[in-house]
Design an enzyme around this catalytic site. Structure first.
Site, PDB file in Angstrom:
ATOM      1  N   ASN A 191      -0.004  -1.412   0.526  1.00 20.10           N
ATOM      2  CA  ASN A 191      -0.017   0.152  -0.496  1.00 20.10           C
ATOM      3  C   ASN A 191       0.589   1.299  -0.496  1.00 20.10           C
ATOM      4  O   ASN A 191      -0.144   2.175   0.196  1.00 20.10           O
ATOM      5  CB  ASN A 191      -0.994  -0.197   0.969  1.00 20.10           C
ATOM      6  CG  ASN A 191      -1.984  -1.526   1.327  1.00 20.10           C
ATOM      7  OD1 ASN A 191      -2.168  -1.763   0.240  1.00 20.10           O
ATOM      8  ND2 ASN A 191      -2.108  -1.759   2.133  1.00 20.10           N
ATOM      9  N   ARG A 192       2.215   0.904  -0.639  1.00 23.96           N
ATOM     10  CA  ARG A 192       2.847   2.377  -0.450  1.00 23.96           C
ATOM     11  C   ARG A 192       3.286   2.996   0.582  1.00 23.96           C
ATOM     12  O   ARG A 192       4.066   3.928   1.246  1.00 23.96           O
ATOM     13  CB  ARG A 192       2.365   3.396  -1.440  1.00 23.96           C
ATOM     14  CG  ARG A 192       2.624   3.136  -3.487  1.00 23.96           C
ATOM     15  CD  ARG A 192       3.677   2.692  -3.678  1.00 23.96           C
ATOM     16  NE  ARG A 192       3.831   2.418  -4.713  1.00 23.96           N
ATOM     17  CZ  ARG A 192       4.250   1.754  -5.571  1.00 23.96           C
ATOM     18  NH1 ARG A 192       3.574   0.309  -4.663  1.00 23.96           N
ATOM     19  NH2 ARG A 192       3.544   0.983  -6.526  1.00 23.96           N
ATOM     20  N   LEU A 193       2.613   2.301   2.053  1.00 26.58           N
ATOM     21  CA  LEU A 193       3.433   2.271   3.490  1.00 26.58           C
ATOM     22  C   LEU A 193       5.281   1.912   3.355  1.00 26.58           C
ATOM     23  O   LEU A 193       4.933   1.535   4.946  1.00 26.58           O
ATOM     24  CB  LEU A 193       2.477   2.098   4.123  1.00 26.58           C
ATOM     25  CG  LEU A 193       1.211   2.797   4.239  1.00 26.58           C
ATOM     26  CD1 LEU A 193       0.234   2.156   4.940  1.00 26.58           C
ATOM     27  CD2 LEU A 193       1.736   4.246   4.902  1.00 26.58           C
TER      28      LEU A 193
END
Length: 215
Positions: A191-193
């Site tokens: 999730n691009r975290l």
């Protein structure tokens, strides 16, 4: 070209927390580099080197890491090249390592100094003989009329040192060390975290501060 916006990949190979890293970024880099070598990645020592002239104009290229110690990250080049000229005007640089199969990158910022002449000479004589001659033959970053001119330069160097056991190191060629002031370790996450841990210090002889950055 319209498909570029749809190109993406999820990262879920590993995570990175404070418990996963050492107190010293050089030691941590060595640990990650060893893992990149163990994974048999192609040229794990390839890194982007970014420099800037005094007017702020940036330039970047891929070079190879050729040494690592408590001083920092070593590479070698022609002092009269674009990067050499930039560093003579503005002795600061940034490095980026990307180890895509491991979903990792390392970003480094720091000051730059020339390595001692004896270290540059020692490394120069460890290079293949052809690479040594190439350092003499190529006026790196300068405009040349043709490939044939470069080949002619090389032939001249070959003839000059044909009967010599050792080729001297050119005075215009040698090593630099990037002394880090910031080192960031990046691990891809879902999730691009992404996980980002940054070591930072203002004094080259001071202690490192470790902090987490938002992705």
């Amino acid at each position: 070209m319209s498909k570029l916006a749809d190109l993406r990949q999820e990262y879920a190979r590993a995570e990175l927390s404070r418990d996963h890293v050492t107190d010293d970024p050089i030691e941590q880099f060595q640990a990650w580099f060893d893992e990149a070598e163990d994974a048999e990645l192609e040229e794990p020592n390839a890194m982007t080197l970014a420099t800037a002239a005094t007017d702020g104009t940036p330039s970047a290229r891929i070079v190879l890491l050729k040494g690592l110690d408590d001083r920092g990250f070593h590479f070698y080049t022609n002092y009269e090249s674009r990067k050499g000229t930039d560093l003579s005007q503005n002795p600061h640089a940034a490095l980026v390592f990307l180890w895509k199969p491991l979903e990792r990158q390392v970003r480094i910022e720091g000051t730059v100094e020339r390595l001692p002449a004896e270290e540059s000479t020692e490394y120069f004589h460890r290079r293949p003989r052809g690479a040594q001659m190439g350092a003499w033959a190529s006026p790196q970053s300068r405009v040349v009329d043709s490939r044939a001119d470069l080949e002619e330069n090389l032939d001249t160097v070959k003839a000059e040192y044909e009967d010599e056991d050792e080729i001297p190191r050119p005075s215009h060629w040698g090593g630099y060390v990037v002394r880090p002031t910031e080192v960031e370790f990046w691990q891809g996450r879902p999730n691009r975290l992404h996980d980002r841990l940054r070591y930072r210090r203002s004094d080259p002889a001071g202690d490192w501060t470790l902090e987490r950055l938002a992705p």
